[in-house]
Design an enzyme around this catalytic site. Structure first.
Site, PDB file in Angstrom:
ATOM      1  N   ARG A 269       0.793  -1.226   0.000  1.00 53.16           N
ATOM      2  CA  ARG A 269       0.000   0.000   0.000  1.00 53.16           C
ATOM      3  C   ARG A 269       0.826   1.276   0.000  1.00 53.16           C
ATOM      4  O   ARG A 269       0.682   2.118  -0.867  1.00 53.16           O
ATOM      5  CB  ARG A 269      -0.946   0.005   1.204  1.00 53.16           C
ATOM      6  CG  ARG A 269      -2.059   1.029   1.051  1.00 53.16           C
ATOM      7  CD  ARG A 269      -2.989   1.084   2.244  1.00 53.16           C
ATOM      8  NE  ARG A 269      -3.576  -0.198   2.568  1.00 53.16           N
ATOM      9  CZ  ARG A 269      -4.400  -0.397   3.591  1.00 53.16           C
ATOM     10  NH1 ARG A 269      -4.711   0.609   4.374  1.00 53.16           N
ATOM     11  NH2 ARG A 269      -4.902  -1.574   3.835  1.00 53.16           N
TER      12      ARG A 269
ATOM     13  N   HIS B 128      -8.073  -3.039  -7.290  1.00 55.54           N
ATOM     14  CA  HIS B 128      -7.737  -2.363  -6.024  1.00 55.54           C
ATOM     15  C   HIS B 128      -8.964  -2.316  -5.111  1.00 55.54           C
ATOM     16  O   HIS B 128      -9.756  -1.371  -5.182  1.00 55.54           O
ATOM     17  CB  HIS B 128      -7.228  -0.950  -6.326  1.00 55.54           C
ATOM     18  CG  HIS B 128      -6.448  -0.331  -5.199  1.00 55.54           C
ATOM     19  ND1 HIS B 128      -5.205  -0.790  -4.817  1.00 55.54           N
ATOM     20  CD2 HIS B 128      -6.738   0.703  -4.368  1.00 55.54           C
ATOM     21  CE1 HIS B 128      -4.759  -0.059  -3.817  1.00 55.54           C
ATOM     22  NE2 HIS B 128      -5.681   0.856  -3.522  1.00 55.54           N
TER      23      HIS B 128
ATOM     24  N   TYR C 298     -17.069  14.604 -12.745  1.00 55.39           N
ATOM     25  CA  TYR C 298     -16.923  15.762 -13.638  1.00 55.39           C
ATOM     26  C   TYR C 298     -15.628  15.731 -14.434  1.00 55.39           C
ATOM     27  O   TYR C 298     -15.547  16.307 -15.514  1.00 55.39           O
ATOM     28  CB  TYR C 298     -16.962  17.066 -12.823  1.00 55.39           C
ATOM     29  CG  TYR C 298     -18.236  17.262 -12.048  1.00 55.39           C
ATOM     30  CD1 TYR C 298     -19.460  17.342 -12.691  1.00 55.39           C
ATOM     31  CD2 TYR C 298     -18.216  17.378 -10.664  1.00 55.39           C
ATOM     32  CE1 TYR C 298     -20.634  17.520 -11.978  1.00 55.39           C
ATOM     33  CE2 TYR C 298     -19.378  17.559  -9.929  1.00 55.39           C
ATOM     34  CZ  TYR C 298     -20.596  17.625 -10.602  1.00 55.39           C
ATOM     35  OH  TYR C 298     -21.753  17.804  -9.901  1.00 55.39           O
TER      36      TYR C 298
END
Length: 746
Positions: free
Chosen positions: A31, A77, A121
């Site tokens: 990680r 993931h 967006y």
């Protein structure tokens, strides 16, 4: 309980220890830390690979980030979508990355700390460099693939990155018990460093720094401790000191303005707003009176923070003040920690490049082994087709005389002619001598008739020559390390030519900032602090004009020098110092500032019991009394210390200070307990101790009793204490001995 179940008894601490180690290793390896080979954390690697798999290439249209994040989370993931999107955003921010890997379209945040727009967006696609240097050759078995979290997909364990990304883009990550912080470097310099190592594997850090001179931050700035870089790059740890870039511009009317055009890398985000506030505070606290206005005129073109100065201001001195008192000069802590061969390791510059070069040789070996295998297969087929063209009439006869494809193939491969009808014995004999390979036989049977046209045969012969050349080239690369090195270097040169940029950060040995503190004219002021902890200073004449109001409205009134310090003593046995000069100085009715903001004192956690100036303390001995009845006298000069917070006394568990006062000659000390015990002693009988001592017992308290109040009484003075509806005159108490029970009054 069924027969198959059984209870395993084990030590709880062992399970906790093993579980925590497993968790820590998972965070470290899977990680938080980048792999030294591709310089990517798992979330970055998986996001880039997912974009590659989705076909979101640099020359294709942008795709919604929500699609990329969702696909990455579903396939590779299994963590929160925000962590994936955050990683995607950072890879697109040119002010954070030396070489952005993602081409973002939309609002991807700003250098001033504005966040990116929501993923629904924004849009993104791969950068050209990412496609060419990070994801190329994945189809050539250059890296190992492993199963994803639910074993429904395969994902690369490392990307075949051809440039040292860990140095180019740097890395930041906090794991369990360790953290990494690698600064970004110049693309062209790093490639030259890799080439230098490939030509001389025994190169040392000092020689390597002739190519990689130091970090190159995307925000520019100036590294001012050049001499420390050799030690940092040798050990992989240290502190890089960086300053923003300042220009002094002349303005009409003989004035000057300071313009900050580059900021330290550590100031990205909220740091710019913090810097502006720090400059405001310098003006408010009168550290400088030369600043007229400050404005942030930064835009997409770059940073531009303008500080307007009054006429005649010393711009150079003010620049030094900004470097010294704000984050315009800051340190970047380097800890070059990465996962190498499955383990976290702190590495210097040369070991990082060594790992990268070894990885390049491994990628090249696997790539050219795969290419050679394909060319050898192609060669085998080509040779079969060329040979077939020479005996095409016989092959046609075999095909026409065979009942099925199996018979024809057996004849072509093993020369079996028994089941095939031939026109003549000669043809049969010639057919029995055929020995094509399985692959050649399949290609011949699948060959179309147009391949027999003369031009097609010429093209086949030409392709065969190309294949032979390729085989010779690949074998040379695989068998000769220097030939492989040339291929790798040629590719690096091509990347450098297309993507290298000019260095943005200047590296030098900057002079230490010397700040000439303006000399303050020493004068008497009056320190005022109300019961709410708001403090200020006023002129002595202003105090004398408003003496009655000042004394009644304030809990502490102290005449002191403006160069002095004020000591704030707490019941927890701490003393906090604050400079009188840091207090707001003004008119009598001006509001003060909370002492919490000016010192280390915290009113929500500590109880204030005594305030005095350092000058007062130097001239007196000080009496301390605690609720368990411990007393001591301390020379006030002991509290003249440089630290902002120091232990004023030592306390036993559960004890606290209830009284501090200055000792005067012939003074008496009266102790009053919760259970109504009183003891009057001569203050001079209390021994003098160091500030770090506990003290001596002043009164013998009964079980469960404790001191409630301590009074200091001058000779001839009388203090009247209310006691259960009556009044007790303390000067009527008989003087006793220290460490006795005292007298009960009810």
């Amino acid at each position: 309980m069924s027969e198959t179940e059984q209870i395993l008894r084990t030590e709880y601490s062992e399970i906790m220890q093993k579980s925590y180690i497993d968790y820590a290793m998972s965070v470290i390896i899977a990680r938080a830390l980048p792999d030294v080979r591709d310089g990517l954390k798992p979330v970055q690697r998986r996001t880039l690979y997912d974009m590659y798999e989705l076909g979101i290439r640099y020359d294709k249209p942008y795709r919604k980030c929500a699609r990329i994040v969702g696909d990455t989370m579903g396939k590779y993931h299994p963590h929160g979508d925000s962590s994936i999107y955050d990683a995607l955003v950072v890879m697109a921010q040119e002010f954070k990355k030396g070489m952005p890997l993602v081409d973002g379209h939309g609002n991807f945040g700003s250098i001033e700390g504005d966040g990116a727009a929501a993923m629904r967006y924004t849009e993104a696609r791969l950068e050209k460099i990412t496609q060419e240097a990070y994801l190329a050759d994945l189809d050539k078995d250059v890296v190992d693939f492993g199963p994803n979290f639910d074993e429904t997909e395969k994902e690369p364990l490392v990307l075949p990155v051809k440039v040292p990304n860990i140095l180019i883009n740097g890395a930041e990550g906090i794991a369990v018990g360790m953290a990494t912080s690698i600064p970004p470097h110049n693309f062209g310099e790093v490639i030259e460093g890799v080439k230098a190592y490939m030509k001389n594997p025994d190169i040392n850090t000092e020689q390597m720094m002739q190519y990689i001179s130091g970090p190159d931050f995307p925000t520019g700035g100036i590294v001012v401790n050049k001499d420390d870089l050799l030690q940092i790059y040798s050990t992989g740890m240290g502190k890089i000191k960086i300053r923003g870039r300042i220009e002094i511009e002349q303005v009409k009317g003989g004035k000057e303005r300071i313009v900050i055009t580059e900021i330290p890398y550590t100031m990205i985000g909220a740091g710019i707003g913090k810097f502006l506030n720090d400059v405001y505070n310098l003006v408010e606290t009168k550290k400088t009176t030369d600043i007229v206005d400050i404005s942030n005129q930064s835009s997409k073109e770059g940073i531009r923070i303008v500080i307007e100065l009054k006429k005649g201001a010393n711009a150079t001195q003010l620049c030094n003040l900004l470097y010294k008192k704000t984050r315009l000069e800051d340190t970047f802590g380097v800890n070059m920690l990465a996962v190498a061969e499955g383990k976290p390791e702190t590495m210097g510059l040369v070991p990082i490049i060594r790992h990268h070069v070894n990885f390049q040789y491994e990628i090249a070996t696997r790539k050219y082994t795969t290419l050679l295998k394909k060319e050898l297969e192609k060669k085998e087929i080509q040779e079969g087709l060329i040979k077939a063209c020479d005996v095409i009439d016989l092959i046609i006869e075999i095909l026409r005389g065979s009942k099925n494809i199996k018979e024809a193939k057996a004849c072509l491969v093993e020369g079996e002619t028994g089941a095939i009808k031939f026109k003549s014995e000669a043809s049969k004999k010639q057919a029995s001598e055929l020995h094509f390979t399985e692959r050649q036989a399949t290609a011949i049977l699948e060959m179309r008739l147009y391949k027999l046209i003369g031009l097609e045969i010429e093209a086949l012969l030409k392709d065969h020559d190309t294949t032979l050349k390729n085989i010779a080239e690949y074998e040379e690369i695989l068998n000769n390390r220097s030939a492989m090195a040339k291929v790798i270097i040629k590719e690096l040169d091509a990347f450098k030519k297309e993507y290298a940029q000019e260095r943005k950060t200047t590296i030098e040995n900057g002079a230490e900032i010397v700040l000439e503190e303006p000399k303050v004219e020493e004068m008497d002021v009056v320190f005022l602090m109300d019961r709410f902890g708001y403090a200020r200073t006023i002129d002595v004449t202003a105090y004398e004009r408003n003496k009655e109001a000042a004394d009644s409205e304030n809990k502490y009134v102290i005449i002191c020098k403006n160069t002095d310090k004020i000591g704030i003593f707490t019941s927890q046995g701490q003393m906090h110092l604050l400079k009188v000069a840091d207090l707001p100085y003004g008119k009598f009715r001006d509001k003060g500032q909370p002492i919490d903001n000016l010192s280390n004192y915290n009113s929500s956690e500590e109880n204030l019991i005594f305030v005095a100036s350092l000058e007062q303390m130097r001239l007196h001995k000080m009496l301390f009394a605690t609720k368990t009845g411990m007393l001591k006298m301390v020379d006030g000069a002991e509290f003249d210390v440089a630290k902002r917070t120091t232990a004023a006394t030592k306390l036993s568990d559960g004890d606290e200070v209830i009284k501090i006062g200055f000792y005067e000659e012939e003074m008496h000390l009266i102790m009053q307990s919760k259970k109504g015990m009183f003891l009057r002693i001569e203050a001079g009988s209390i021994p003098e101790k160091k500030k770090g001592a506990v003290g001596v017992r002043g009164i013998r308290l009964a079980m469960g009793d404790e001191l409630e109040e301590v009074y200091l009484m001058q000779a001839g003075e009388n203090i009247v204490v209310p006691l259960k509806g009556k009044e007790l005159e303390l000067n009527r108490l008989r003087v006793g001995n220290r460490d006795t029970k005292g007298v009960k009054h009810t």
